[in-house]
Design a protein around this motif. Sequence first.
Motif, PDB file in Angstrom:
ATOM      1  N   ILE A 202       0.834  -1.206   0.000  1.00 58.22           N
ATOM      2  CA  ILE A 202       0.000   0.000   0.000  1.00 58.22           C
ATOM      3  C   ILE A 202       0.870   1.258   0.000  1.00 58.22           C
ATOM      4  O   ILE A 202       0.595   2.216  -0.718  1.00 58.22           O
ATOM      5  CB  ILE A 202      -0.980  -0.015   1.186  1.00 58.22           C
ATOM      6  N   CYS A 203       1.932   1.250   0.789  1.00 64.46           N
ATOM      7  CA  CYS A 203       2.837   2.401   0.836  1.00 64.46           C
ATOM      8  C   CYS A 203       3.519   2.628  -0.502  1.00 64.46           C
ATOM      9  O   CYS A 203       3.685   3.770  -0.937  1.00 64.46           O
ATOM     10  CB  CYS A 203       3.884   2.217   1.929  1.00 64.46           C
ATOM     11  N   MET A 204       3.896   1.557  -1.167  1.00 68.29           N
ATOM     12  CA  MET A 204       4.529   1.701  -2.483  1.00 68.29           C
ATOM     13  C   MET A 204       3.550   2.291  -3.493  1.00 68.29           C
ATOM     14  O   MET A 204       3.925   3.136  -4.310  1.00 68.29           O
ATOM     15  CB  MET A 204       5.059   0.356  -2.965  1.00 68.29           C
ATOM     16  N   ILE A 205       2.304   1.852  -3.432  1.00 68.12           N
ATOM     17  CA  ILE A 205       1.290   2.395  -4.339  1.00 68.12           C
ATOM     18  C   ILE A 205       1.052   3.874  -4.042  1.00 68.12           C
ATOM     19  O   ILE A 205       1.016   4.704  -4.964  1.00 68.12           O
ATOM     20  CB  ILE A 205      -0.014   1.585  -4.227  1.00 68.12           C
ATOM     21  N   LEU A 206       0.891   4.218  -2.762  1.00 70.46           N
ATOM     22  CA  LEU A 206       0.683   5.618  -2.395  1.00 70.46           C
ATOM     23  C   LEU A 206       1.868   6.485  -2.794  1.00 70.46           C
ATOM     24  O   LEU A 206       1.699   7.591  -3.311  1.00 70.46           O
ATOM     25  CB  LEU A 206       0.426   5.744  -0.893  1.00 70.46           C
ATOM     26  N   PHE A 207       3.074   6.000  -2.565  1.00 68.75           N
ATOM     27  CA  PHE A 207       4.274   6.750  -2.927  1.00 68.75           C
ATOM     28  C   PHE A 207       4.299   7.015  -4.428  1.00 68.75           C
ATOM     29  O   PHE A 207       4.578   8.120  -4.873  1.00 68.75           O
ATOM     30  CB  PHE A 207       5.531   5.981  -2.495  1.00 68.75           C
TER      31      PHE A 207
ATOM     32  N   VAL B 186       1.688   7.062  -6.536  1.00 66.16           N
ATOM     33  CA  VAL B 186       0.596   7.966  -6.914  1.00 66.16           C
ATOM     34  C   VAL B 186       0.951   9.413  -6.580  1.00 66.16           C
ATOM     35  O   VAL B 186       0.770  10.320  -7.406  1.00 66.16           O
ATOM     36  CB  VAL B 186      -0.714   7.545  -6.216  1.00 66.16           C
ATOM     37  N   PHE B 187       1.473   9.647  -5.378  1.00 69.93           N
ATOM     38  CA  PHE B 187       1.790  11.021  -4.989  1.00 69.93           C
ATOM     39  C   PHE B 187       3.018  11.552  -5.728  1.00 69.93           C
ATOM     40  O   PHE B 187       3.117  12.750  -5.979  1.00 69.93           O
ATOM     41  CB  PHE B 187       1.965  11.136  -3.483  1.00 69.93           C
ATOM     42  N   THR B 188       3.947  10.687  -6.094  1.00 71.55           N
ATOM     43  CA  THR B 188       5.074  11.127  -6.902  1.00 71.55           C
ATOM     44  C   THR B 188       4.592  11.530  -8.289  1.00 71.55           C
ATOM     45  O   THR B 188       5.017  12.554  -8.834  1.00 71.55           O
ATOM     46  CB  THR B 188       6.133  10.019  -7.006  1.00 71.55           C
ATOM     47  N   LEU B 189       3.712  10.744  -8.867  1.00 73.24           N
ATOM     48  CA  LEU B 189       3.137  11.075 -10.163  1.00 73.24           C
ATOM     49  C   LEU B 189       2.329  12.370 -10.068  1.00 73.24           C
ATOM     50  O   LEU B 189       2.431  13.243 -10.937  1.00 73.24           O
ATOM     51  CB  LEU B 189       2.248   9.927 -10.649  1.00 73.24           C
ATOM     52  N   GLY B 190       1.540  12.508  -9.014  1.00 66.00           N
ATOM     53  CA  GLY B 190       0.757  13.720  -8.821  1.00 66.00           C
ATOM     54  C   GLY B 190       1.626  14.953  -8.664  1.00 66.00           C
ATOM     55  O   GLY B 190       1.278  16.038  -9.138  1.00 66.00           O
TER      56      GLY B 190
ATOM     57  N   ALA C 183       3.926   8.043   3.025  1.00 59.99           N
ATOM     58  CA  ALA C 183       3.830   6.711   2.444  1.00 59.99           C
ATOM     59  C   ALA C 183       5.181   6.021   2.336  1.00 59.99           C
ATOM     60  O   ALA C 183       5.247   4.831   2.057  1.00 59.99           O
ATOM     61  CB  ALA C 183       3.185   6.783   1.058  1.00 59.99           C
ATOM     62  N   TRP C 184       6.257   6.727   2.559  1.00 60.53           N
ATOM     63  CA  TRP C 184       7.578   6.171   2.290  1.00 60.53           C
ATOM     64  C   TRP C 184       8.007   5.119   3.297  1.00 60.53           C
ATOM     65  O   TRP C 184       8.572   4.098   2.959  1.00 60.53           O
ATOM     66  CB  TRP C 184       8.602   7.297   2.245  1.00 60.53           C
TER      67      TRP C 184
END
Length: 79
Positions: free
Chosen positions: A45-50, A52-56, A76-77
């Motif tokens: 989950i943290c990898m997915i959030l990281f 998504v927010f990096t892309l954002g 998320a890191w």
Amino acid sequence: MMEEWDLTSIQAGTVGSYSLYGMMKSALILAPIADKFGRKNVLVICMILFSVFTLGHGFYITSHVSSSCVSLRQLAWEP
């Protein structure tokens, strides 16, 4: 890094301090969640959030939204 970004020693120290603070904040929040749901699940989950927010972060040019993405990415890191 200091030479590439033309940072003073005070600015570089501030960047390092913010990194450690973000990791501490994430560890305090996510460690109990990882104990409850499993470390592997929380890590995924943290990898997915990281991601998504990096892309954002790449799409927003206003500083307010960009800094929000960076803050959420730091959360998320560290599982």
